[in-house]
Structures are given as structure tokens and as C-alpha cells.
Motif scaffolding. Structure first.
Motif, PDB file in Angstrom:
ATOM      1  N   PHE A  49       2.743  -6.784   3.916  1.00  0.00           N
ATOM      2  CA  PHE A  49       1.923  -5.730   3.311  1.00  0.00           C
ATOM      3  C   PHE A  49       0.637  -5.539   4.113  1.00  0.00           C
ATOM      4  O   PHE A  49       0.405  -6.214   5.114  1.00  0.00           O
ATOM      5  N   PRO A  67       6.683   0.769  -1.435  1.00  0.00           N
ATOM      6  CA  PRO A  67       7.017   1.966  -2.224  1.00  0.00           C
ATOM      7  C   PRO A  67       5.817   2.575  -2.935  1.00  0.00           C
ATOM      8  O   PRO A  67       5.849   3.747  -3.294  1.00  0.00           O
ATOM      9  N   PHE A  68       4.768   1.778  -3.155  1.00  0.00           N
ATOM     10  CA  PHE A  68       3.548   2.319  -3.751  1.00  0.00           C
ATOM     11  C   PHE A  68       2.362   1.446  -3.372  1.00  0.00           C
ATOM     12  O   PHE A  68       2.519   0.426  -2.699  1.00  0.00           O
ATOM     13  N   LEU A  70      -0.866  -0.863  -4.678  1.00  0.00           N
ATOM     14  CA  LEU A  70      -1.280  -1.738  -5.769  1.00  0.00           C
ATOM     15  C   LEU A  70      -2.806  -1.749  -5.814  1.00  0.00           C
ATOM     16  O   LEU A  70      -3.461  -1.952  -4.794  1.00  0.00           O
ATOM     17  N   LEU A 119      -1.973  -0.211 -15.458  1.00  0.00           N
ATOM     18  CA  LEU A 119      -0.777  -0.718 -16.133  1.00  0.00           C
ATOM     19  C   LEU A 119      -1.044  -1.932 -17.007  1.00  0.00           C
ATOM     20  O   LEU A 119      -0.517  -2.040 -18.107  1.00  0.00           O
ATOM     21  N   VAL A 120      -1.834  -2.862 -16.488  1.00  0.00           N
ATOM     22  CA  VAL A 120      -2.040  -4.120 -17.213  1.00  0.00           C
ATOM     23  C   VAL A 120      -3.523  -4.460 -17.268  1.00  0.00           C
ATOM     24  O   VAL A 120      -4.223  -4.384 -16.257  1.00  0.00           O
ATOM     25  N   THR A 181      -4.894  -4.112 -13.425  1.00  0.00           N
ATOM     26  CA  THR A 181      -4.003  -3.906 -12.298  1.00  0.00           C
ATOM     27  C   THR A 181      -3.237  -2.610 -12.518  1.00  0.00           C
ATOM     28  O   THR A 181      -2.826  -2.325 -13.640  1.00  0.00           O
ATOM     29  N   LEU A 183      -0.880   0.832 -10.362  1.00  0.00           N
ATOM     30  CA  LEU A 183      -0.154   1.311  -9.186  1.00  0.00           C
ATOM     31  C   LEU A 183      -0.567   2.741  -8.873  1.00  0.00           C
ATOM     32  O   LEU A 183      -0.823   3.538  -9.777  1.00  0.00           O
TER      33      LEU A 183
ATOM     34  N   PHE B  49       8.192   1.861 -16.524  1.00  0.00           N
ATOM     35  CA  PHE B  49       8.277   0.419 -16.279  1.00  0.00           C
ATOM     36  C   PHE B  49       8.523  -0.332 -17.591  1.00  0.00           C
ATOM     37  O   PHE B  49       8.617   0.266 -18.655  1.00  0.00           O
ATOM     38  N   VAL B  63       5.441  -7.661 -15.154  1.00  0.00           N
ATOM     39  CA  VAL B  63       5.935  -6.307 -15.415  1.00  0.00           C
ATOM     40  C   VAL B  63       6.986  -5.951 -14.375  1.00  0.00           C
ATOM     41  O   VAL B  63       6.810  -6.206 -13.177  1.00  0.00           O
ATOM     42  N   VAL B  65       8.387  -3.371 -12.175  1.00  0.00           N
ATOM     43  CA  VAL B  65       7.992  -2.064 -11.646  1.00  0.00           C
ATOM     44  C   VAL B  65       9.060  -1.492 -10.720  1.00  0.00           C
ATOM     45  O   VAL B  65       8.778  -0.629  -9.894  1.00  0.00           O
ATOM     46  N   PRO B  67      11.234  -2.012  -7.749  1.00  0.00           N
ATOM     47  CA  PRO B  67      11.654  -2.801  -6.586  1.00  0.00           C
ATOM     48  C   PRO B  67      11.232  -4.269  -6.659  1.00  0.00           C
ATOM     49  O   PRO B  67      11.819  -5.113  -5.986  1.00  0.00           O
ATOM     50  N   PHE B  68      10.214  -4.572  -7.456  1.00  0.00           N
ATOM     51  CA  PHE B  68       9.819  -5.965  -7.648  1.00  0.00           C
ATOM     52  C   PHE B  68       9.095  -6.113  -8.977  1.00  0.00           C
ATOM     53  O   PHE B  68       8.881  -5.134  -9.692  1.00  0.00           O
ATOM     54  N   LEU B  70       5.607  -7.309 -10.955  1.00  0.00           N
ATOM     55  CA  LEU B  70       4.163  -7.418 -10.768  1.00  0.00           C
ATOM     56  C   LEU B  70       3.653  -8.495 -11.725  1.00  0.00           C
ATOM     57  O   LEU B  70       3.953  -8.469 -12.915  1.00  0.00           O
ATOM     58  N   LEU B 183       3.114 -10.333  -6.492  1.00  0.00           N
ATOM     59  CA  LEU B 183       4.439  -9.734  -6.664  1.00  0.00           C
ATOM     60  C   LEU B 183       5.501 -10.816  -6.652  1.00  0.00           C
ATOM     61  O   LEU B 183       5.389 -11.800  -5.926  1.00  0.00           O
ATOM     62  N   ASN B 185       8.942 -11.104  -5.391  1.00  0.00           N
ATOM     63  CA  ASN B 185       9.659 -10.293  -4.415  1.00  0.00           C
ATOM     64  C   ASN B 185      10.345 -11.205  -3.413  1.00  0.00           C
ATOM     65  O   ASN B 185       9.664 -11.897  -2.672  1.00  0.00           O
TER      66      ASN B 185
END
Lengths: 378, 378
Positions: A49, A67-68, A70, A119-120, A181, A183, B49, B63, B65, B67-68, B70, B183, B185
Motif C-alpha cells: 500500500f 480498491p479504495f 482508507l 464507517l466505524v 475509520t 473509506l 458492508f 467489518v 468491506v 475485498p478484505f 477492516l 486490514l 488481507n
């Protein structure tokens, strides 16, 4: 809006610096920490990353995870809980539901500036001792207010910490903070200001009052008020200064999420917190920000400006003065942006525009100018 | 290992409860908060999600999300900074580099239990006033220790908050906390215990000392020591009790990341913090945990057990007693797990196994049994 009530007894102007926070002592540590932190961004490469370098210095830190993006943040309520404590002593009512919302707002309103969907949320409630939690009314208000704010913003309350820190946090007090946190999804929602340009419109979203910045000043001011927190905030009104201060901070993520649904991606956002309207100069780009319309000033802020004997320059550089959040959007989407915000129950104004020119903020209705040196906080 | 130094003057046993934290007052709030928080998980659906329900009650919230997964958390240092403050007064040296690592370890060692790779840490440093930051040696130690811990764990230090909270945090003190986001992942790394089963091996990772749990007890104990924090931790040794307490908490993410590289996915992990070895009973599944090998107890923990006149049952249910982290792995990967940890410079032991049977922890070398009622903390 610039008219003020009859003058209060002459104590001289009360500035934010006089209210007890000395940034000269904090800033060297902050700069050392920022430098050390910047050097750690490279660690992300080992995980495949990378950081978004432009987010360093922004209100939330952003990592590209493929994909997005964070985004994450931790934010403190500050000293507003002291007002809630004093008002509980004076009225018997707990205002911890309100300051729970403030705490979440501090985190969420910062997180969304970069284009993130929160989200959280994690709760950080550090009390001065186990007995803090023994006041059931207050504890329940804190829980209820925290949950209601999560509901309003559509975030999951993941958990948190409730330490009893006798010897660190003062007896009977609590240190409230929140981490958040989110996305940025799709990645095109990223708004770290690279698209900010002359011609962009400045849309301001209404604040509900003082929010959670300027409370040291607001508390200091109480010493000047014969009735203290129970002073009516307007002549003949029943709302007291203390109650008005405790109006909870607006939550702006419903607006930014609705903007996304409406196909509007702000070029930049500024959460108007400490340093007041100087936050409009937050982005490092060299532009002129010209304001032609200023929002109505909430009664509690008029009250503070009057009793602290601040001129407009001091007030607008310290308090939000009715504008809690700024959206910088393409000019042809400005009216739509205002309409989307209003539909979410948040008053909004097309307040100005960005122009080519030296970096400064012109608040024309008030004849105020803030130069590039007004905000050295990145 | 169970031998103790000659007996200290008789003050009677000092239990954790006597040291000042009353969980009876905190728990009702905690339960109310957990219920309210659980009801917010459904909000994630609106964003496409969902939460991982099994992570409710685990050390980090997870969570899904897409592809992986969080994972996020906020964690507090607790009262260890009071020991650092006192030791600075006694020796002139700042130990804030060490407690910076402790603070990050509190967050990271919890986050990795669910299988997450920690990516971003945010700093929360709430001081009792601006002047806290004026002690340059201490401030620099805090920054340096924080960065070194981030370097060791390969995380990006995203930013943070450095509020001055006079009136909330005590003058001269600081409330240290960290939030961490990571993550899981690939998603197969998720370890919330659904694969935990009889036959699994229990691998324990060495602690470096008391870590950051049990400090209220450790501080209380100082009253019993004629030389206080400057008491040698072993007869004839130069290491003092204060220095030994301030050995920083081990950072275990290099081990969990190396395990992933080695193709080993723990079925479950337990960060051994408050409640000591009772944390081995953390997962709600009904299994018997049989320990056949216990790690060497660090000198500082032997010292505490001795002077607090705790029997093994009390000591192992309060302190980490040499084991800072537990990995539950398939039996045929146990030896490899130990080797991977040792290669990261972390001592490790194949310490026991999970068996079918009533929920309990048997520490056979010490003749100890903890039943299902020993840990009611979810």
C-alpha cells in the motif's frame, strides 16, 4: 449581524490566548511529531500500500489500499465536558448526551473533509476514577447520545475504552475522545484539494452554536457574568448561556453522503473548528477566498463576542460565527449543493468564490481580510 | 519458578481490586454501551458492508468491506505514565520513549488478535496543560519512542491529537492512548475463533515484564518498599523496581506477520493483558485449556508476587507471569510457530493444548485451575 447588545462592563478584550492554551509550548512537539510521523509513511509499501502524501497535514490521514482509500483519525472533545459538569451542578440535568454528539462530530466532521464515508467509531472515555461511572443518569446520557450520533451518521460503534485513570484524569472528570475509520469509495471521492481552483464556489454549512472549539474562552468568560452560566443568552430569553453553549455540534456526514448520492464531489472541504474562519485558508494552494455572504451568527456566539469585547477580526479568527463547515465545489454545482444540504436539514449558503490572487480571505460584508500568515497550523 | 525470595514484612495480600479500580461501578455502563453499540452494526448495510458479528466482544472490531476485512481499535496506556513521572523525578531520566511503545503495543497487540495487519496508528496525547509539552527531553522521548515502535511494527503514524486539557487531565500529567486501523488481507487470516478446536496447540510468547497491565497494583506496592521504586528488583542487582516496571511492552505484530509469511494462520489469539492468564479463556467456546509448560517469570513479576504476598492463583489471574500473548494453532504447526517467533527475537513456548471438556484452564505445573466463571469480561 454586526450589531451588538449594549456594552458590558469594561474588562478589556478576552482573546483565545488569554484563555489558557499556549501554543508556543505545544508547537515544537507537534512539529517534531509531524516530522517523525511523515517518515513512517514508507512502511506501507511493505504491505503493498501507500499513503496519500497530500493527506499529511489534512484533517484525516489517507492510505491507498487498492480498491479504495482508507481514512482514519482520532479526535478529542476538549474542555466542553467542564461546561456540562458545571451545568449539571447548576440544573441537575446531565448534558452528556449532547457532548457525546460533540465528541463524535469532532472526529466525523474531520474525517469527511477528505471525501471519506465514516464507517466505524470507537469510544474513548477516560474517567478520573471508577466512581465517575456510578452516576447512572450521566452514564446513560453519554451512551444514549453516543448511539444517537452514530445512528444519525450511519456509522457502526465498534467498541472502545472506558479506563478509570485516577491520578491522571482529575477526580469527577472525564476525557472524551473518538477515533473514526472510513473509506473513500469510489476513489474519485478523494478531496485533498488538488482540484481546488479559481472559479470554485464556497458553500458554508450552518453551525448550531459554538460547537466544541473556543470553549476555553467561553469558560473564562463566565467569570465576567454576574449570573454565570445561567445568564440569559439574549435579553428576555429563557435559554441560558450554559444551555446555549451545550447545543451539540452539527454532524455533517449526512450532507457529504447526500452530495455523493447527488453526483457532487467537493474539490475540497474545511471543518471550521479552532482558528475559526481562518480554516478557510487551510489548503496550501495560493488562492484568494472572497466571501460575499456571511451566515447569521448564533445568539451564543454574538453573546461571546459582545462580552469578550472582541472585534469582528478577533471573533472570526477564533469562533465559527455561524459556519461550521465549508464545501468548495464547482461553481455550476453550488446551488445544487445548497439544496442538497437543506434537504438534510442543514442550512447552507452560497457564500463566496475562489479567485486567482494572493492567498487571503476577504470577508466583504464585514470588511475583514486575513492574509497568508493567519493560519500556520499544518 | 515458584520459589520466592524471603518473605517481606506482613502487610497481607494485595489484590488488584484493593489497588483502586472498582469494576462494579464501571461494568453497568460498559454493558449498556456494548448493547447500544451492537445495535449500530446494521448501519453498515447502507454502505454495502457488514460487521463480523463474532468480532463483537473480541479485542478489535471487524467489518467486511468486500475485498478484505477492516479492523479498528482505540486503546489506553492506563496509569503507567505515573511510574514514568515518578522515575523521572527520582533519576532525572525520561522513560517516555518506553511508555510510548507501551501505548502502541496496547493497540497493536489487540488489533492483531483478529488476524489484522496493523497499517495506521494515530496518537492521542492529552496533557494537563500546555506546559507539559515544555519539557523538551520528555517530549522528544515520547516522539522518538512512538516512532521507533511504528518502525518496528511497520505501521504508518498517521497523525493524532495533542490537546492541553487543564481541568480535566491533572497538571503535569498526560493521558496517552492510541488508535489503530488495519486490514485482514487475505480474508482467510480472520481469526475470531470459529476454527478453535480440541487438538489445537497453545503457543505462548514471552512478555518483557509487567507490560501495561497491573500497574495500579504495582504502584500501590511501592508503599510497602522502603526504597520505593529504587528498590533492587533482585538481591544484589542494579536494576531497580521502577526501571524494571518500565521495560516496554513487547510488540507482537512482527511475529503475527511472520507467521502469515510462513503460511501459518492461528485459529485464535489472546493478548494477555488485564486479568492475566484468565485471558486464555477469552473465547466463548467450551474447551479445556491444559498448560503443561509455563514460561520463566520475569524478575519484576516475581518481585511483585512476593511483595504483594500473592499466591499463584492470584498472581496468574492478575499478571501476565511471563506470557504476553497466546497463539492457538493447529498442533502440527506448533513447532514451526515457535521457530517463527524465535526468529523474530521473541521467545516462545509450546505450552499446552486444547482438549474437549468443560471450560477451564489447567496450569498443571502449578496445580492451578480456573473455571468458566473466572472471566466475565465480554
Amino acid at each position: 449581524m454586526t450589531s451588538t447588545p449594549p456594552s458590558s462592563p469594561d474588562h478589556g478584550t478576552l482573546s483565545y490566548e488569554q484563555s489558557g492554551v499556549n501554543y508556543d509550548l505545544i508547537d515544537p512537539l507537534k512539529i517534531a511529531a509531524q516530522r517523525a510521523a511523515a517518515a513512517t509513511g514508507a512502511h506501507l509499501a511493505a504491505h503493498g500500500f501507500s499513503e496519500v502524501p497530500a493527506s499529511r497535514g489534512e484533517s484525516a490521514y489517507v492510505v491507498d489500499v487498492g480498491p479504495f482509500y482508507l481514512a482514519s483519525i482520532v479526535e478529542c472533545l476538549g474542555s466542553k465536558s467542564l461546561v456540562a459538569d458545571e451545568m449539571q451542578r447548576l440544573t441537575g440535568r446531565s448534558f452528556y448526551d449532547a457532548i457525546a454528539q460533540d465528541t463524535i462530530a469532532m472526529a466525523i466532521n474531520d474525517l469527511i473533509t477528505v471525501g471519506a464515508t465514516p464507517l466505524v467509531v470507537q469510544a474513548y472515555w477516560a474517567a478520573g476514577g471508577s466512581d465517575w461511572f456510578g452516576d447512572a443518569q450521566r452514564a446513560q446520557a453519554l451512551v444514549a447520545g453516543w448511539k444517537a450520533a452514530c445512528d444519525r451518521c450511519g456509522v457502526a460503534w465498534g467498541g472502545g475504552e472506558t479506563p478509570a485513570l485516577a491520578g491522571i484524569v482529575e477526580a469527577g472528570r472525564i476525557d472524551l475522545a473518538a477515533s473514526c475509520t472510513g473509506l473513500i469509495n469510489p476513489k474519485e471521492r478523494l478531496s485533498v484539494g488538488d482540484k481546488l481552483a479559481p472559479g470554485d464556489a464556497i458553500v458554508l454549512l450552518a453551525s448550531s452554536g459554538i460547537h466544541a472549539n473556543g470553549l476555553s474562552l467561553a469558560r473564562k468568560l463566565v467569570e465576567r457574568l454576574p449570573q454565570g452560566y445561567l445568564t440569559p443568552v439574549e435579553p428576555g430569553a429563557s435559554l441560558t448561556y450554559g444551555e446555549a453553549l451545550l447545543a451539540p455540534t452539527m454532524l455533517y456526514s449526512p450532507v457529504t453522503e447526500a452530495l455523493h448520492q447527488a453526483g457532487i464531489t467537493p474539490h475540497y472541504c474545511a471543518n471550521i473548528t479552532g482558528h475559526g474562519w481562518r480554516k478557510l485558508l487551510r489548503h496550501p494552494a495560493m488562492h484568494t477566498y472572497r466571501i460575499h455572504t456571511v451566515p447569521e451568527v448564533p445568539a451564543v456566539l454574538k453573546f461571546i463576542q459582545h462580552h469578550a469585547q472582541q472585534d469582528d477580526l478577533e471573533a472570526y479568527s477564533t469562533l465559527n460565527m455561524g459556519a461550521g463547515f465549508a464545501l468548495f465545489v464547482p461553481a455550476d454545482q453550488a446551488e445544487h449543493t445548497v439544496a442538497v444540504a437543506q434537504a438534510q436539514g442543514v442550512r447552507a449558503w452560497l457564500a463566496g468564490r475562489i479567485e486567482a490572487g494572493p492567498k487571503r480571505l476577504l470577508i466583504e460584508p464585514l470588511g475583514l481580510t486575513f492574509g497568508d500568515d493567519a493560519l500556520q497550523l499544518r
